[in-house]
Scaffold this active site. Sequence first.
Site, short mmCIF file in Angstrom:
data_model
loop_
_atom_site.label_atom_id
_atom_site.label_comp_id
_atom_site.label_asym_id
_atom_site.label_seq_id
_atom_site.Cartn_x
_atom_site.Cartn_y
_atom_site.Cartn_z
CB ILE A 14 30.13 71.26 29.52
CG1 ILE A 14 30.63 69.87 29.12
CG2 ILE A 14 30.01 72.15 28.29
CD1 ILE A 14 29.65 69.06 28.28
CG ASN A 34 21.86 69.01 42.36
OD1 ASN A 34 22.93 68.82 41.79
ND2 ASN A 34 20.80 68.22 42.16
CG LEU A 35 27.34 71.89 44.69
CD1 LEU A 35 28.00 72.35 46.00
CD2 LEU A 35 28.21 72.32 43.52
N GLY A 84 21.82 68.19 34.85
CA GLY A 84 21.23 66.90 34.50
C GLY A 84 22.20 65.80 34.88
CB SER A 126 23.97 64.04 23.77
OG SER A 126 24.80 62.95 23.43
CE1 TYR A 151 22.90 62.26 29.49
CE2 TYR A 151 23.71 61.07 27.57
CZ TYR A 151 23.64 62.22 28.31
OH TYR A 151 24.27 63.36 27.86
CE LYS A 155 21.33 65.34 28.19
NZ LYS A 155 21.35 66.67 28.78
CG ASN A 181 32.50 61.57 21.85
OD1 ASN A 181 31.66 61.65 20.95
ND2 ASN A 181 32.65 60.49 22.57
NE ARG A 233 31.55 56.99 20.03
CZ ARG A 233 31.40 55.81 19.41
NH1 ARG A 233 31.83 55.66 18.17
NH2 ARG A 233 30.81 54.80 20.02
CG ASP A 297 30.41 51.73 22.81
OD1 ASP A 297 29.83 52.71 23.31
OD2 ASP A 297 31.45 51.25 23.29
P1 NAD Z 1 28.51 67.36 34.81
O1 NAD Z 1 27.91 66.24 35.58
O2 NAD Z 1 29.94 67.68 35.05
O3 NAD Z 1 27.64 68.69 35.01
C1 NAD Z 1 26.27 68.68 35.29
C2 NAD Z 1 26.05 69.54 36.53
O4 NAD Z 1 24.65 69.59 36.80
C3 NAD Z 1 26.75 68.99 37.76
O5 NAD Z 1 27.50 70.01 38.37
C4 NAD Z 1 25.60 68.54 38.67
O6 NAD Z 1 25.92 68.69 40.03
C5 NAD Z 1 24.47 69.44 38.21
N1 NAD Z 1 23.12 68.91 38.38
C6 NAD Z 1 22.66 67.67 38.06
N2 NAD Z 1 21.36 67.58 38.33
C7 NAD Z 1 20.97 68.78 38.84
C8 NAD Z 1 19.74 69.30 39.29
N3 NAD Z 1 18.62 68.55 39.29
N4 NAD Z 1 19.69 70.57 39.74
C9 NAD Z 1 20.80 71.34 39.75
N5 NAD Z 1 22.01 70.89 39.33
C10 NAD Z 1 22.09 69.63 38.87
O7 NAD Z 1 28.27 67.04 33.27
P2 NAD Z 1 28.83 67.76 31.98
O8 NAD Z 1 29.74 66.81 31.29
O9 NAD Z 1 29.31 69.12 32.31
O10 NAD Z 1 27.50 67.83 31.11
C11 NAD Z 1 26.67 68.97 31.11
C12 NAD Z 1 25.45 68.69 30.27
O11 NAD Z 1 25.86 68.34 28.95
C13 NAD Z 1 24.61 67.52 30.78
O12 NAD Z 1 23.24 67.84 30.57
C14 NAD Z 1 25.02 66.37 29.88
O13 NAD Z 1 24.01 65.42 29.75
C15 NAD Z 1 25.28 67.09 28.57
N6 NAD Z 1 26.22 66.37 27.70
C16 NAD Z 1 27.45 66.02 28.18
C17 NAD Z 1 28.32 65.33 27.37
C18 NAD Z 1 29.69 64.92 27.87
O14 NAD Z 1 30.34 64.09 27.23
N7 NAD Z 1 30.19 65.45 28.98
C19 NAD Z 1 27.95 64.99 26.05
C20 NAD Z 1 26.68 65.38 25.60
C21 NAD Z 1 25.82 66.08 26.44
C1 UD1 Z 2 29.21 58.20 25.64
C2 UD1 Z 2 27.75 57.82 25.67
C3 UD1 Z 2 26.92 58.95 25.09
C4 UD1 Z 2 27.18 60.23 25.86
C5 UD1 Z 2 28.68 60.53 25.84
C6 UD1 Z 2 29.01 61.70 26.70
C7 UD1 Z 2 27.64 55.38 25.56
C8 UD1 Z 2 27.24 54.22 24.72
N1 UD1 Z 2 27.54 56.58 24.96
O1 UD1 Z 2 29.60 58.40 24.28
O2 UD1 Z 2 25.56 58.62 25.18
O3 UD1 Z 2 26.48 61.33 25.27
O4 UD1 Z 2 29.41 59.40 26.35
O5 UD1 Z 2 28.86 61.40 28.06
O6 UD1 Z 2 28.04 55.23 26.70
N2 UD1 Z 2 36.15 53.38 25.18
C9 UD1 Z 2 37.07 52.39 25.39
N3 UD1 Z 2 37.52 52.20 26.67
C10 UD1 Z 2 37.07 52.94 27.72
C11 UD1 Z 2 36.11 53.95 27.49
C12 UD1 Z 2 35.66 54.13 26.19
O7 UD1 Z 2 37.49 51.69 24.47
O8 UD1 Z 2 37.52 52.69 28.86
C13 UD1 Z 2 35.68 53.60 23.80
C14 UD1 Z 2 34.20 53.40 23.64
O9 UD1 Z 2 33.91 52.07 23.31
C15 UD1 Z 2 33.88 54.37 22.50
C16 UD1 Z 2 34.94 55.47 22.63
O10 UD1 Z 2 35.96 54.94 23.48
O11 UD1 Z 2 34.09 53.73 21.30
C17 UD1 Z 2 34.39 56.73 23.24
O12 UD1 Z 2 33.71 56.35 24.43
P1 UD1 Z 2 33.09 57.42 25.46
O13 UD1 Z 2 34.12 58.41 25.83
O14 UD1 Z 2 32.44 56.66 26.56
O15 UD1 Z 2 32.02 58.20 24.58
P2 UD1 Z 2 30.79 57.63 23.71
O16 UD1 Z 2 30.58 56.19 23.93
O17 UD1 Z 2 31.01 58.08 22.31
#
Ligand code: NAD
Ligand code: UD1
Length: 350
Positions: A14, A34-35, A84, A126, A151, A155, A181, A233, A297
Amino acid sequence: MQKTTLITGGAGYIGSHTALSLIDAGHHVVVLDNLCNSCHESIERLEHLTHTRIEFVEGDIRDTPLLEAIFSHYDIEAVVHFAGLKSVANSVCQPLDYYANNVVGTLNLCQIMARFNVFNLVFSSSATVYGDPPKTPIVEDCGTGTPASPYGRSKLMVEQLLTDLALSEPRWSIALLRYFNPIGAHESGLIGEDPNGKPNNLLPCLTQVAIGRIPQLTVFGNDYPTFDGTCVRDYIHVVDLAEGHLKALQVLREDHGIHIWNLGTGIGYSVLQIIRSFEDVTGITIPYQVAPRRAGDIAQCWADASKAQRDLGWCARRNLAQMILDSWRWQSSNPFGYRHQAELLTAIAR
Ligand code: NAD
Ligand code: UD1
């Protein structure tokens, strides 16, 4: 000195899309990452897309001297904080890593921000903080619930920490963006989601089945109280999400205090609908099997995103077909993510 936005975690999924939106909108940015869950290639691709050199610092948000050096060197006016750890499953096995990284890391970042008089912060929260919501669509003031994992609890803790902070000092302007999502990728197919190891989220699993890296998709449960029995979702395009950050930064300049915004589309899709839609958009048949429910879930969850529309003038514009097309373009043009195939085969052969 040029006003700068610090993007922590900006090499990630993101963060990289948000960096692109901010640079396109004229922001000067510095990326700190920090990659641990990303690689430098995403930064190089951002440079290609923006025709600019990205100021990139490899390092950790918990490294106080490094943060001091960054805040001394740049005129930081706002921080967009993505850094994170995000794997729900790993957080169950390694809770201390999650609390140290997500909670202590954010605490450290805020301490440095306060010391350098930087008070504008956008935080990646989230929908997981709602736990199992009492009703859908979810409105921001329905109250938080009990997240099902370390996790999710990390948050929620950060949300509480930031709320206390904003209440303690009126100069803070903090946005808690509750993502639903995120899926999809930039339309160029050059940047996208590149999970380390086996993916857990639905879309990366689905595209990896389509590309042949995973033999079949597992559908977790078809006995939920939803219209087809599978979980529902609110999937949102990552570029729409990125644009939400840009809008939040603009509003934070004027509106102090703590602000909570849901970033979702307001539309829920079931797992089976996602599979069918993927097949329609790509023409690829997805083999799947139904397995028992996955722990933690919830049956269904989608956003009421009207507050973001009212306050930020933001709404998601890309539909499900666009999200799936862009996810697929990214996966099919980068079957092994950012890693080059040859490097990967060499690593496997070793
Ligand atoms: P991501 O893992 O692709 O990106 C997170 C980045 O942070 C990575 O590049 C990682 O290397 C870096 N990082 C982790 N710990 C670090 C640290 N201590 N210092 C410096 N860099 C660090 O994840 P994303 O999907 O891009 O998510 C970004 C943020 O959004 C996260 O905080 C995640 O929890 C939150 N979020 C993501 C989702 C999702 O579905 N992807 C949903 C809700 C919230
Ligand atoms: C998950 C995390 C949520 C986090 C979000 C973004 C859980 C319980 N929740 O959300 O905390 O903020 O990711 O990282 O892990 N599914 C399948 N088959 C698969 C994968 C997923 O059926 O192989 C289903 C899951 O049961 C769910 C839906 O697809 O019903 C979406 O799953 P997912 O993409 O993992 O997102 P969340 O579970 O909504």
